[in-house]
Scaffold this active site. Structure first.
Site, PDB file in Angstrom:
ATOM      1  CG  ASP A 200      -7.497  14.006 -55.725  1.00 48.33           C
ATOM      2  OD1 ASP A 200      -7.405  15.212 -55.443  1.00 48.33           O
ATOM      3  OD2 ASP A 200      -7.606  13.115 -54.867  1.00 48.33           O
TER       4      ASP A 200
ATOM      5  CG  HIS B 122     -10.267  17.971 -56.745  1.00 47.43           C
ATOM      6  ND1 HIS B 122     -11.082  18.139 -55.648  1.00 47.43           N
ATOM      7  CD2 HIS B 122      -9.095  17.497 -56.252  1.00 47.43           C
ATOM      8  CE1 HIS B 122     -10.441  17.773 -54.549  1.00 47.43           C
ATOM      9  NE2 HIS B 122      -9.221  17.376 -54.893  1.00 47.43           N
TER      10      HIS B 122
ATOM     11  CD  GLU C 240     -10.208  12.175 -50.033  1.00 47.85           C
ATOM     12  OE1 GLU C 240      -9.895  13.172 -49.362  1.00 47.85           O
ATOM     13  OE2 GLU C 240      -9.509  11.757 -50.988  1.00 47.85           O
TER      14      GLU C 240
ATOM     15  CG  ASP D 297       1.331  18.706 -53.740  1.00 46.36           C
ATOM     16  OD1 ASP D 297       0.186  18.709 -54.228  1.00 46.36           O
ATOM     17  OD2 ASP D 297       1.532  18.678 -52.506  1.00 46.36           O
TER      18      ASP D 297
ATOM     19  CG  HIS E 222      -9.981  17.947 -50.246  1.00 42.52           C
ATOM     20  ND1 HIS E 222      -9.520  19.136 -50.723  1.00 42.52           N
ATOM     21  CD2 HIS E 222      -9.420  16.980 -51.025  1.00 42.52           C
ATOM     22  CE1 HIS E 222      -8.709  18.910 -51.752  1.00 42.52           C
ATOM     23  NE2 HIS E 222      -8.629  17.604 -51.966  1.00 42.52           N
TER      24      HIS E 222
ATOM     25  CG  HIS F 272      -4.196  18.132 -54.997  1.00 47.66           C
ATOM     26  ND1 HIS F 272      -4.192  18.735 -53.767  1.00 47.66           N
ATOM     27  CD2 HIS F 272      -5.402  17.518 -55.111  1.00 47.66           C
ATOM     28  CE1 HIS F 272      -5.334  18.481 -53.143  1.00 47.66           C
ATOM     29  NE2 HIS F 272      -6.090  17.742 -53.937  1.00 47.66           N
TER      30      HIS F 272
ATOM     31  N   GLY G 150      -5.924  17.577 -46.868  1.00 48.30           N
ATOM     32  CA  GLY G 150      -5.112  16.854 -45.890  1.00 48.30           C
ATOM     33  C   GLY G 150      -5.924  15.763 -45.210  1.00 48.30           C
TER      34      GLY G 150
END
Ligand SMILES: O=c1[nH]cnc2c1ncn2[C@@H]1O[C@H](CO)[C@@H](O)[C@H]1O
Ligand SMILES: [Zn+2]
Length: 348
Positions: A285, A19, A207, A23, A204, A21, A177
């Site tokens: 993450d 997991h 959370e 960006d 996701h 990302h 998101g």
């Protein structure tokens, strides 16, 4: 038995990161260079000065605040060159922490401001990670992300494009998101399409919203893994369902504390999840937003929860089992990692 707390051993252990990302994994020095090449003005022109623009601090109060950091970075990731470069560098950074397998995820629709198509963004990210795979000897899969704040139409576009790259770099699709504002019920149509096309799904969930979101993701969106799942502990029956179906949780400890998925470390449910028989995996993450790396995640767990060497090895191997990988590749990854662990003296 080796002392697992020794930084050196934690760093040397072979690991995986499921997991991660794209960006949220950009180096400040890369932003400096991309800004110069692209003629974009920066608030400051030194690496350390950029960090507060890219990383959350102690004061981060919510997922929404956490997500605001991405606006800064994605501005620089709007060209084929930039996407390929950061994709390559994310593999390099993972290799530096002895990851043997990484799944890099990104949201194609966030990289189209200068006219790239969804498919082009996927192609360039896949090219970047493949070059990284060759140069750094790390196996890599790419996950295409749908965004909760995007329309059904643009998320469907992501699923359709991702389908063309399954077996050629794409291993799954995701939904990310602002979870609290957009409950997953809105996304049944989008993930019905990924189901029809046979693309594995991770979502996701649990959370910034409760366990019901995990239920929805698993039963109605077809999720076979869950991103975070921290708030799953709020429902015994949903937790039992996730356990019975052996759905792995992609937990990201530092990020989960920063986004206030839990109130603090004392409430972080990782030990209880393991004791209850859930399949827990450990991931980063967003290294550049969270100021972390995979070695650090394991170090914090060893320090905060007193995890022993066999427990940490189990967490790592859960990640191998949960990988979106063909069975024969997974088997060879597992064998290689076990051999490495044996030679480090941590598999007895
Ligand atoms: O922990 C998270 N929860 C929800 N969404 C996230 C998280 N981390 C990143 N993103 C979102 O995913 C987008 C594509 O990578 C990022 O731009 C960010 O908005
Ligand atoms: Zn995430």
């Amino acid at each position: 038995m080796n002392n697992i707390r020794a930084n050196d051993l934690l760093a040397r252990l072979p690991k995986v990161d499921l997991h991660l990302h794209l960006d949220g994994s950009v180096k400040p020095e890369t932003i400096l260079d991309l800004a110069r090449r692209q003629g974009i003005e920066l608030p400051v022109y030194d690496k350390d000065g950029l960090i507060p623009h890219m990383r959350v601090g102690e004061e981060c109060g919510s997922l929404i605040e956490y997500l605001s950091k991405f606006d800064f970075t994605t501005r620089f990731l709007q060209s084929a060159e930039a996407l390929e470069r950061v994709a390559y560098e994310v593999v390099e950074q993972s290799a530096e922490h002895n990851c043997r397998y990484v799944e890099v995820r990104f949201a194609p629709q966030l990289h189209r401001n200068n006219g790239l198509t969804v498919e082009e963004t996927i192609r360039h990210v896949v090219e970047g990670v493949k070059r990284g795979q060759r140069d750094f000897g790390v196996r890599v899969g790419v996950i295409a992300i749908c965004m909760r704040n995007h329309s059904c139409e643009s998320n469907l576009e992501v699923i359709e494009a991702a389908a063309k790259y399954v077996g050629k770099g794409i291993v799954a699709v995701d939904l990310a998101g602002d979870e609290a504002s957009y409950p997953p019920e809105c996304f049944r149509e989008v993930f019905a399409e990924s189901g029809r096309l046979g693309i594995p799904v991770t979502i996701h969930a649990g959370e910034a919203a409760g366990a019901m979101n995990v239920y929805e993701a698993v039963t109605n969106l077809g999720a076979v893994r869950i991103g975070h799942g921290v708030r799953l502990k709020e429902s015994r029956s949903i937790l039992e369902m996730v356990k019975d179906r052996r759905i792995p949780l992609e937990m990201c400890p530092i990020s989960n504390i920063q986004t206030k998925a839990v109130s603090g470390w004392e409430a972080y449910p990782i030990r209880e999840y393991l004791e209850q028989g859930l399949v827990v995996t450990i991931n980063t993450d967003n290294p550049s937003v969270s100021g972390t790396n995979i070695t650090n995640e394991y170090r914090v767990l060893a320090d905060r929860f007193g995890f022993t060497t066999p427990e940490l090895v189990k967490l790592i191997m859960n990640g191998v089992d949960a990988a979106f990988m063909e069975d024969h590749d997974k088997l060879s990854l597992r064998r290689e990692m076990e051999e490495e662990m044996s030679s480090l003296g941590v598999l007895n």
